[in-house]
Design an enzyme around this catalytic site. Structure first.
Site, short mmCIF file in Angstrom:
data_model
loop_
_atom_site.label_atom_id
_atom_site.label_comp_id
_atom_site.label_asym_id
_atom_site.label_seq_id
_atom_site.Cartn_x
_atom_site.Cartn_y
_atom_site.Cartn_z
N ARG A 26 0.84 -1.19 0.00
CA ARG A 26 0.00 0.00 0.00
C ARG A 26 0.88 1.25 0.00
NH1 ARG A 26 -2.22 -3.83 3.38
NH2 ARG A 26 -4.36 -4.44 2.91
N LYS B 109 -1.57 -1.97 7.59
CA LYS B 109 -2.98 -1.65 7.75
C LYS B 109 -3.70 -2.63 8.66
CE LYS B 109 -7.24 -0.86 5.14
NZ LYS B 109 -7.88 -0.83 3.80
N HIS C 71 -2.87 3.19 -5.73
CA HIS C 71 -3.48 1.92 -5.32
C HIS C 71 -3.68 1.00 -6.52
CE1 HIS C 71 -5.66 -0.41 -2.24
NE2 HIS C 71 -6.37 -0.86 -3.26
N ARG D 34 -1.57 -2.24 -7.03
CA ARG D 34 -1.99 -3.48 -6.37
C ARG D 34 -3.05 -4.20 -7.21
NH1 ARG D 34 -1.40 -4.29 -1.01
NH2 ARG D 34 -3.63 -4.61 -0.57
N HIS E 224 -4.33 -9.23 2.58
CA HIS E 224 -5.77 -9.21 2.83
C HIS E 224 -6.10 -10.23 3.90
CE1 HIS E 224 -6.85 -7.44 -1.40
NE2 HIS E 224 -6.46 -6.53 -0.54
N TYR F 81 -0.89 -16.37 7.15
CA TYR F 81 -0.14 -15.14 6.91
C TYR F 81 1.36 -15.27 7.16
CZ TYR F 81 0.22 -10.07 6.54
OH TYR F 81 0.51 -8.81 6.13
#
Length: 403
Positions: free
Chosen positions: A242, A269, A331, A334, A358, A368
């Site tokens: 990001r 984020k 953005h 992405r 995400h 993750y």
């Protein structure tokens, strides 16, 4: 005793209290003031006698008192301590009575706020205070029904605030899931409601078509854009991060020995530390950036101060100067990576979504930081980097900068 006898029971002979036996340990205790209460006399596990209050008359009728006494005698027959069981029942009643939507929402917010940036947490609180708590804040959590929520959202829908309805519903669904997971309710009555409310017309971040990516890359390399901004664009494109994550990158976050960028949780984020593989192309970008950063702790320092990083809107402003306003955004890098990886490779969706961090998708949070997914993410990112370079036959900004 009969219902009439209970109604007429009074203290006699100048006594302060008097007890009337109904049977099987159930008593009606009458005070001189006229107050009447039900009690059950029983033997505790240690052999001592004890009494349990079953409530006041007339709130608790003779029939109600007998039912309560029968339930307690059944528990006693199972070997349970009636005093302990009654305390547990009272605590549960008290617990359910105070568990309003407001109290549960406040508990959820305290937990959720620790995992997101301050601005996001403030957004949660604002939605709660504006759209949730004024409507159903005092409702016990176990009394919430889907129809109740729909009625609360209809005024917003009628005003055309459809995006607010969708986002607030999603937020409330998370609160109700929190209540389920903490055993306050047994199920969540708030589903997706996709077919209940009108759908907003969504405006996506401006992004060129995949077929236009070679022209964009060539345009950036050959433009008069600041070299540091060209590198920022390529860095963000190759890492699929990001804007705020890439513009705020610090040198201390990179391990060139491991070839990993450790993006700190406080800057991510989703508030999770993100291990981003460094492809050969990204390392070349960073080497070029090092020659331009003038000793700053930031990979992409501000033009006016080495103690600050470049603004997160820098690329968007640069795209506008190139005549791409409304066609391409920061953005959008992405979106290009996501679309290309989904359409032109066989990488698992869990790998691609983890690349994009995400973590709100099913299965992504669990995957993750697992090493096996890191290796898969590394292979996917290496494919993406080579694909980018191949589109311009090796023409890059970092190859034109003297180290």
């Amino acid at each position: 005793m009969t219902a009439k006898a209970v109604e007429n029971a009074k203290v006699t002979n100048g006594k302060i209290t008097q007890r009337f036996l109904d049977g099987k340990g159930l008593y009606l205790t009458v005070r001189k003031s006229g107050a009447k209460t039900w009690q059950l006399r029983f033997i505790k596990p240690d052999g001592r006698e004890s009494n349990l209050g079953l409530g006041r008359y007339p709130e608790v009728s003779l029939l109600d008192a007998r039912k309560k006494a029968a339930e307690l005698r059944k528990l006693k027959a199972q070997g349970k301590d009636l005093a302990v069981e009654q305390k547990k029942q009272k605590l549960e009643v008290k617990r359910q009575a105070c568990n309003t939507v407001k109290k549960i929402a406040e508990m959820w917010l305290e937990t959720a706020s620790s995992r997101v940036v301050k601005k996001t947490a403030e957004g949660y609180r604002q939605k709660l205070n504006l759209h949730i708590l004024p409507k159903i804040g005092d409702v016990p959590i176990h009394d919430v029904r889907a129809a109740m929520w729909i009625d609360a959202m209809r005024p917003l829908e009628n005003k055309g605030k459809l995006e607010t309805v969708i986002r607030t519903t999603a937020l409330f669904r998370r609160i109700m899931n929190f209540a389920v997971n903490n055993d306050y309710i047994t199920h969540n009555p708030i589903g997706s409601m996709r077919d209940v409310f009108k759908s907003p017309t969504r405006a996506n971040f401006a992004c060129i078509d995949i077929s236009e990516l070679p022209d964009l890359l060539t345009m950036v390399v050959q433009s008069t854009m600041r070299p540091a901004n060209k590198l920022l664009f390529e860095f963000q494109l190759h890492t699929l991060t990001r804007s705020r994550e890439s513009t705020g990158a610090r040198w201390e976050e990179f391990s060139f020995d491991e070839q990993i960028w450790y993006l700190p949780a406080e800057r991510a984020k989703n508030k999770l530390m993100h291990k981003i593989p460094l492809t050969a192309e990204v390392i070349s970008i960073l080497k070029a950036a090092k020659s331009l950063c003038r000793g700053s702790e930031y990979v992409f320092p501000s033009r006016t101060s080495l103690k600050k990083h470049v603004h997160s809107e820098t690329l968007n402003a640069a795209f506008k100067r190139l005549g791409l306003g409304g066609k391409m955004t920061s953005h959008g890098t992405r979106s290009l990576g996501s679309t290309t990886l989904y359409e032109r490779t066989d990488f698992e969706s869990v790998v691609i979504e983890a690349l994009l961090s995400h973590t709100d998708r099913d299965g992504i949070r669990d995957a993750y930081n697992r090493n096996k997914f890191f290796q898969k993410r590394k292979r996917a990112l290496e494919w993406w980097s080579l694909h980018i370079v191949g589109l311009t036959h090796g023409l890059t900004s970092y190859s034109t900068i003297e180290l």
